[in-house]
Design a protein around this motif. Structure first.
Motif, mmCIF file in Angstrom:
data_model
loop_
_atom_site.group_PDB
_atom_site.id
_atom_site.type_symbol
_atom_site.label_atom_id
_atom_site.label_comp_id
_atom_site.label_asym_id
_atom_site.label_seq_id
_atom_site.Cartn_x
_atom_site.Cartn_y
_atom_site.Cartn_z
ATOM 1 N N ASP A 235 0.829 -1.210 0.000
ATOM 2 C CA ASP A 235 0.000 0.000 0.000
ATOM 3 C C ASP A 235 0.862 1.258 0.000
ATOM 4 O OD1 ASP A 235 -2.268 -1.582 0.048
ATOM 5 O OD2 ASP A 235 -2.667 -1.258 2.196
ATOM 6 N N ILE A 236 1.938 1.244 0.775
ATOM 7 C CA ILE A 236 2.851 2.395 0.809
ATOM 8 C C ILE A 236 3.486 2.590 -0.563
ATOM 9 C CG2 ILE A 236 5.024 3.271 1.756
ATOM 10 C CD1 ILE A 236 4.202 1.853 4.411
ATOM 11 N N ALA A 237 3.910 1.502 -1.182
ATOM 12 C CA ALA A 237 4.530 1.581 -2.512
ATOM 13 C C ALA A 237 3.553 2.168 -3.528
ATOM 14 C CB ALA A 237 5.004 0.199 -2.955
ATOM 15 N N PHE A 238 2.305 1.727 -3.485
ATOM 16 C CA PHE A 238 1.293 2.261 -4.398
ATOM 17 C C PHE A 238 1.126 3.764 -4.168
ATOM 18 C CE2 PHE A 238 -3.049 3.280 -5.686
ATOM 19 C CZ PHE A 238 -3.058 2.781 -6.974
ATOM 20 N N THR A 239 1.100 4.170 -2.906
ATOM 21 C CA THR A 239 0.973 5.590 -2.575
ATOM 22 C C THR A 239 2.131 6.395 -3.150
ATOM 23 O OG1 THR A 239 -0.260 5.072 -0.561
ATOM 24 C CG2 THR A 239 0.785 7.245 -0.677
ATOM 25 N N VAL A 240 3.355 5.876 -2.997
ATOM 26 C CA VAL A 240 4.527 6.555 -3.570
ATOM 27 C C VAL A 240 4.327 6.722 -5.075
ATOM 28 C CG1 VAL A 240 6.990 6.317 -4.097
ATOM 29 C CG2 VAL A 240 6.149 5.848 -1.784
ATOM 30 N N GLY A 241 3.898 5.664 -5.732
ATOM 31 C CA GLY A 241 3.703 5.725 -7.184
ATOM 32 C C GLY A 241 2.666 6.741 -7.604
ATOM 33 N N ILE A 242 1.525 6.743 -6.941
ATOM 34 C CA ILE A 242 0.476 7.677 -7.372
ATOM 35 C C ILE A 242 0.806 9.120 -7.012
ATOM 36 C CG2 ILE A 242 -1.341 5.940 -7.425
ATOM 37 C CD1 ILE A 242 -2.425 7.184 -4.817
ATOM 38 N N MET A 243 1.627 9.303 -5.990
ATOM 39 C CA MET A 243 2.024 10.669 -5.628
ATOM 40 C C MET A 243 3.223 11.163 -6.431
ATOM 41 S SD MET A 243 1.527 10.765 -1.488
ATOM 42 C CE MET A 243 1.827 12.533 -1.402
ATOM 43 N N SER A 244 3.895 10.278 -7.146
ATOM 44 C CA SER A 244 5.160 10.631 -7.793
ATOM 45 C C SER A 244 5.039 11.678 -8.899
ATOM 46 C CB SER A 244 5.843 9.384 -8.345
ATOM 47 O OG SER A 244 5.119 8.834 -9.431
ATOM 48 N N LEU A 245 3.874 11.876 -9.426
ATOM 49 C CA LEU A 245 3.690 12.867 -10.488
ATOM 50 C C LEU A 245 2.927 14.109 -10.022
ATOM 51 C CD1 LEU A 245 2.847 10.544 -13.519
ATOM 52 C CD2 LEU A 245 5.008 11.675 -13.004
ATOM 53 N N MET A 246 2.669 14.198 -8.733
ATOM 54 C CA MET A 246 1.888 15.333 -8.224
ATOM 55 C C MET A 246 2.569 16.671 -8.478
ATOM 56 S SD MET A 246 0.268 13.868 -4.686
ATOM 57 C CE MET A 246 -0.612 15.372 -4.312
ATOM 58 N N ASP A 247 3.894 16.699 -8.408
ATOM 59 C CA ASP A 247 4.587 17.970 -8.650
ATOM 60 C C ASP A 247 4.391 18.432 -10.088
ATOM 61 O OD1 ASP A 247 6.166 15.857 -9.530
ATOM 62 O OD2 ASP A 247 8.031 16.697 -8.752
ATOM 63 N N ALA A 248 4.416 17.503 -11.012
ATOM 64 C CA ALA A 248 4.178 17.858 -12.414
ATOM 65 C C ALA A 248 2.723 18.276 -12.627
ATOM 66 C CB ALA A 248 4.536 16.695 -13.320
ATOM 67 N N LEU A 249 1.831 17.557 -12.010
ATOM 68 C CA LEU A 249 0.411 17.861 -12.153
ATOM 69 C C LEU A 249 0.072 19.254 -11.632
ATOM 70 C CD1 LEU A 249 -2.512 16.994 -12.768
ATOM 71 C CD2 LEU A 249 -2.594 16.055 -10.449
ATOM 72 N N PHE A 250 0.617 19.601 -10.465
ATOM 73 C CA PHE A 250 0.304 20.881 -9.843
ATOM 74 C C PHE A 250 1.321 21.971 -10.152
ATOM 75 C CE2 PHE A 250 -1.832 17.814 -6.903
ATOM 76 C CZ PHE A 250 -3.125 18.182 -7.226
ATOM 77 N N SER A 251 2.345 21.641 -10.937
ATOM 78 C CA SER A 251 3.398 22.600 -11.306
ATOM 79 C C SER A 251 3.992 23.287 -10.083
ATOM 80 C CB SER A 251 2.869 23.640 -12.297
ATOM 81 O OG SER A 251 2.480 23.026 -13.485
ATOM 82 N N MET A 252 4.345 22.482 -9.109
ATOM 83 C CA MET A 252 4.996 22.999 -7.912
ATOM 84 C C MET A 252 5.945 21.950 -7.359
ATOM 85 S SD MET A 252 1.680 22.975 -5.322
ATOM 86 C CE MET A 252 2.491 23.700 -3.941
ATOM 87 N N PRO A 253 6.954 22.378 -6.603
ATOM 88 C CA PRO A 253 7.919 21.421 -6.061
ATOM 89 C C PRO A 253 7.256 20.403 -5.127
ATOM 90 C CG PRO A 253 8.733 23.673 -5.861
ATOM 91 C CD PRO A 253 7.296 23.754 -6.280
ATOM 92 N N MET A 254 7.774 19.178 -5.165
ATOM 93 C CA MET A 254 7.236 18.113 -4.318
ATOM 94 C C MET A 254 7.312 18.507 -2.840
ATOM 95 S SD MET A 254 5.737 15.166 -4.269
ATOM 96 C CE MET A 254 6.010 14.403 -5.857
ATOM 97 N N GLN A 255 8.371 19.187 -2.451
ATOM 98 C CA GLN A 255 8.521 19.632 -1.060
ATOM 99 C C GLN A 255 7.313 20.475 -0.629
ATOM 100 O OE1 GLN A 255 11.031 18.994 1.263
ATOM 101 N NE2 GLN A 255 9.724 20.053 2.712
ATOM 102 N N ASP A 256 6.883 21.379 -1.487
ATOM 103 C CA ASP A 256 5.737 22.230 -1.172
ATOM 104 C C ASP A 256 4.455 21.412 -1.044
ATOM 105 O OD1 ASP A 256 7.526 24.306 -1.305
ATOM 106 O OD2 ASP A 256 6.750 25.128 -3.193
ATOM 107 N N ILE A 257 4.305 20.426 -1.901
ATOM 108 C CA ILE A 257 3.120 19.564 -1.848
ATOM 109 C C ILE A 257 3.106 18.784 -0.540
ATOM 110 C CG2 ILE A 257 2.010 17.530 -2.883
ATOM 111 C CD1 ILE A 257 3.080 18.646 -5.605
ATOM 112 N N LEU A 258 4.268 18.210 -0.190
ATOM 113 C CA LEU A 258 4.334 17.384 1.013
ATOM 114 C C LEU A 258 4.179 18.200 2.290
ATOM 115 C CD1 LEU A 258 7.038 14.796 -0.035
ATOM 116 C CD2 LEU A 258 4.562 14.469 0.135
ATOM 117 N N GLU A 259 4.376 19.504 2.224
ATOM 118 C CA GLU A 259 4.121 20.359 3.384
ATOM 119 C C GLU A 259 2.620 20.527 3.618
ATOM 120 O OE1 GLU A 259 6.245 23.993 2.695
ATOM 121 O OE2 GLU A 259 8.195 23.034 2.989
ATOM 122 N N LYS A 260 1.822 20.260 2.591
ATOM 123 C CA LYS A 260 0.380 20.451 2.681
ATOM 124 C C LYS A 260 -0.401 19.160 2.930
ATOM 125 C CE LYS A 260 0.593 24.307 -0.620
ATOM 126 N NZ LYS A 260 1.109 25.223 0.315
#
Length: 121
Positions: free
Chosen positions: A56-81
């Motif tokens: 389940d953790i691995a799946f979560t990593v995979g689905i979150m791996s493109l969030m920075d591209a999707l939201f056009s913001m750094p992954m660090q900023d996303i993970l702060e939210k």
């Protein structure tokens, strides 16, 4: 052997990756993230049979791996939210830990071309 490194790709790199995956799957970013998540889940099930929590953790990593591209913001900023487990954060930010290595392998596979070794990808 390929140096998997720990550099977090830039937003531009991730945006390019998102476009590549979307074109390959011809179904957009949602299918791309699901495919990456499923690949990491299957990899985890292979190395940790019966460990559904890690899968389940691995799946979560995979689905979150493109969030920075999707939201056009750094992954660090996303993970702060959002709330995410430490191993998810390590994988997404630095390609660290077992899940980070799996994510890097998925990225290498994504960029591989037929007949070329992964170290050349």
């Amino acid at each position: 052997m390929t140096d998997l490194g720990t550099r977090t790709p830039s937003v531009a790199d991730r945006t390019s990756r998102l476009r590549t995956v979307a074109l390959i799957l011809a179904g957009g970013w949602l299918l791309a993230t699901i495919a990456i998540g499923k690949l990491l889940e299957l990899m985890t099930m292979y190395v940790r049979p019966g460990d559904s929590a890690s899968a389940d953790i691995a799946f979560t990593v995979g689905i979150m791996s493109l969030m920075d591209a999707l939201f056009s913001m750094p992954m660090q900023d996303i993970l702060e939210k959002v709330e995410a487990a430490d191993e998810v954060r390590a994988a997404l930010l630095g390609r660290a830990g077992e899940f980070g290595i799996m994510l890097k392998v998925a990225e290498l596979l994504e960029g591989a071309q037929g007949g070329r070794p992964l170290s050349a990808a």
